[in-house]
Design an enzyme around this catalytic site. Sequence first.
Site, short mmCIF file in Angstrom:
data_model
loop_
_atom_site.label_atom_id
_atom_site.label_comp_id
_atom_site.label_asym_id
_atom_site.label_seq_id
_atom_site.Cartn_x
_atom_site.Cartn_y
_atom_site.Cartn_z
N THR A 66 0.85 -1.19 0.00
CA THR A 66 0.00 0.00 0.00
C THR A 66 0.88 1.24 0.00
O THR A 66 2.05 1.18 0.40
CB THR A 66 -0.90 0.04 1.25
OG1 THR A 66 -0.06 0.07 2.43
CG2 THR A 66 -1.82 -1.16 1.32
N THR A 175 -4.23 13.21 1.79
CA THR A 175 -3.12 13.34 2.73
C THR A 175 -2.83 12.02 3.43
O THR A 175 -3.70 11.15 3.51
CB THR A 175 -3.46 14.37 3.82
OG1 THR A 175 -4.49 13.82 4.66
CG2 THR A 175 -3.94 15.68 3.23
N ALA A 206 -10.67 10.34 0.01
CA ALA A 206 -10.19 9.03 -0.43
C ALA A 206 -8.78 8.81 0.12
O ALA A 206 -7.95 8.18 -0.52
CB ALA A 206 -10.19 8.94 -1.95
N SER A 207 -8.54 9.34 1.33
CA SER A 207 -7.22 9.19 1.94
C SER A 207 -7.30 8.27 3.15
O SER A 207 -7.16 7.06 3.02
CB SER A 207 -6.65 10.56 2.32
OG SER A 207 -7.52 11.27 3.19
N ARG A 208 -7.59 8.84 4.32
CA ARG A 208 -7.79 8.06 5.54
C ARG A 208 -9.02 8.61 6.25
O ARG A 208 -9.24 9.82 6.28
CB ARG A 208 -6.57 8.14 6.47
CG ARG A 208 -5.38 7.31 5.99
CD ARG A 208 -5.67 5.81 6.05
NE ARG A 208 -4.52 4.98 5.70
CZ ARG A 208 -4.31 4.48 4.51
NH1 ARG A 208 -5.16 4.75 3.51
NH2 ARG A 208 -3.27 3.69 4.28
N GLU A 237 -13.13 2.27 10.80
CA GLU A 237 -13.32 1.13 9.89
C GLU A 237 -12.96 -0.14 10.66
O GLU A 237 -12.01 -0.12 11.45
CB GLU A 237 -12.42 1.25 8.65
CG GLU A 237 -12.81 2.36 7.71
CD GLU A 237 -11.87 2.46 6.51
OE1 GLU A 237 -11.09 1.51 6.28
OE2 GLU A 237 -11.91 3.48 5.81
N HIS A 254 -13.63 1.72 1.19
CA HIS A 254 -12.17 1.86 1.17
C HIS A 254 -11.56 1.06 0.02
O HIS A 254 -10.66 0.25 0.20
CB HIS A 254 -11.56 1.42 2.50
CG HIS A 254 -10.18 1.95 2.74
ND1 HIS A 254 -9.65 2.13 3.99
CD2 HIS A 254 -9.20 2.34 1.88
CE1 HIS A 254 -8.41 2.59 3.91
NE2 HIS A 254 -8.11 2.73 2.62
N GLY A 257 -8.40 2.71 -4.29
CA GLY A 257 -7.15 2.29 -4.91
C GLY A 257 -7.14 0.86 -5.41
O GLY A 257 -6.08 0.34 -5.76
N TYR A 258 -8.31 0.23 -5.48
CA TYR A 258 -8.37 -1.21 -5.71
C TYR A 258 -8.45 -1.64 -7.18
O TYR A 258 -9.18 -2.56 -7.50
CB TYR A 258 -9.57 -1.79 -4.96
CG TYR A 258 -9.25 -2.32 -3.58
CD1 TYR A 258 -8.29 -1.71 -2.79
CD2 TYR A 258 -9.91 -3.42 -3.06
CE1 TYR A 258 -8.00 -2.18 -1.52
CE2 TYR A 258 -9.63 -3.91 -1.80
CZ TYR A 258 -8.68 -3.28 -1.03
OH TYR A 258 -8.40 -3.76 0.22
#
EC number: 1.1.1.290
Length: 375
Positions: A66, A175, A206-208, A237, A254, A257-258
């Site tokens: 990741t 970030t 779409a970060s954390r 999560e 989440h 990025g998949y």
Amino acid sequence: MKILVDENMPYADQLFQQLGDVQAIPGRPVPEGVLDHADAFMVRSVTKVNEELLKGRAVKFIGTATAGTDHVDQSWLSQAGIGFSAAPGCNAIAVVEYVFSALMLLAERDNFELKDKVVGIVGVGNVGSRLAERLAVLGIRTLLCDPPRADRGDAGEFWSLEKLVKEADILTFHTPLNKSGPYKTHHLVDVELLSVLPDNRILINASRGEVIDNQALLTALKCGKKLRVVLDVWEPEPDLSLPLLELVDIGTPHIAGYTLEGKARGTTQVFEAYCEFLGQPRKVALSDLLPEPDFSRVTLHGNVTQSTLKRLMHLVYDVRRDDTPLRQVAGQKGQFDYLRKNYLERREWSSLTVCCDNRESAELLAALGFSTELI
């Protein structure tokens, strides 16, 4: 040599079996006893790697497939003499394409042209910089906020978050998660920021998950704050807030990025890093691993419009395919992770060749990341 790999790392068996015995395991929770005789452990973001997990084990190397690393206690690994590598940038293209898919959907719903909007990008690393580049291809004005880069004197104009909030129609966050220090990003979007954020803005994370105070956001939306909200990440999560999910416009588990390409890059990057660690350097060509996509060619006549772009982008990936399943199972134990573990194959725009009869269209689409041919 025994190598453990997260079961959601494509091509891990194929690559790591060149080095030793490979066992694929769930990343959350890690099964009891599997680490007892492991030499290396390749993880994804769901696995918390720390002293509690590894103390007293024989593990000598941790790789995370990741870009983010906040799930890994790197300080403890260093003290324990355990090697470590991440995969920076591996899923950056995937996250950029996720953001575009969401924006195209909202533009259609609300009947606006993206070129008329100002996009504020918070965090200009691998993802944010690529997003800015692709927005520039379309002539869309972007404002960049990245205090660490601004303080380093990096080239470019950087805005403070306070000014960005007032100027940008769309705020998208990319970030890392820093819980303390001068560049703290934990709850970057909090009660105070939400109170000064004008209505009718688009907010994307779409970060954390913890970059946005989810409770503060829920309260603001419940109190009538008019925002379009896209959340791929949540606080916490996997037990996200169901009331918040009901109020956001797009919610996904989440998976920004998949893509298959992004996951494969992550696997190959940690494989190459582990080979270096062992003193056996090797390189892997991504093209040697990836299969042909099920749908790979389309013909485009004439110029590229926003409507055309939406159709092409959604032909490869429509964010609604991930929003609907999450809403159907949210709140059911284990289903958030189930959706991630059993994620349908998703490709990047580069997997689609657009055959154009117009050189200008071909050049624009190529600059965005599609494969193109002139006919």
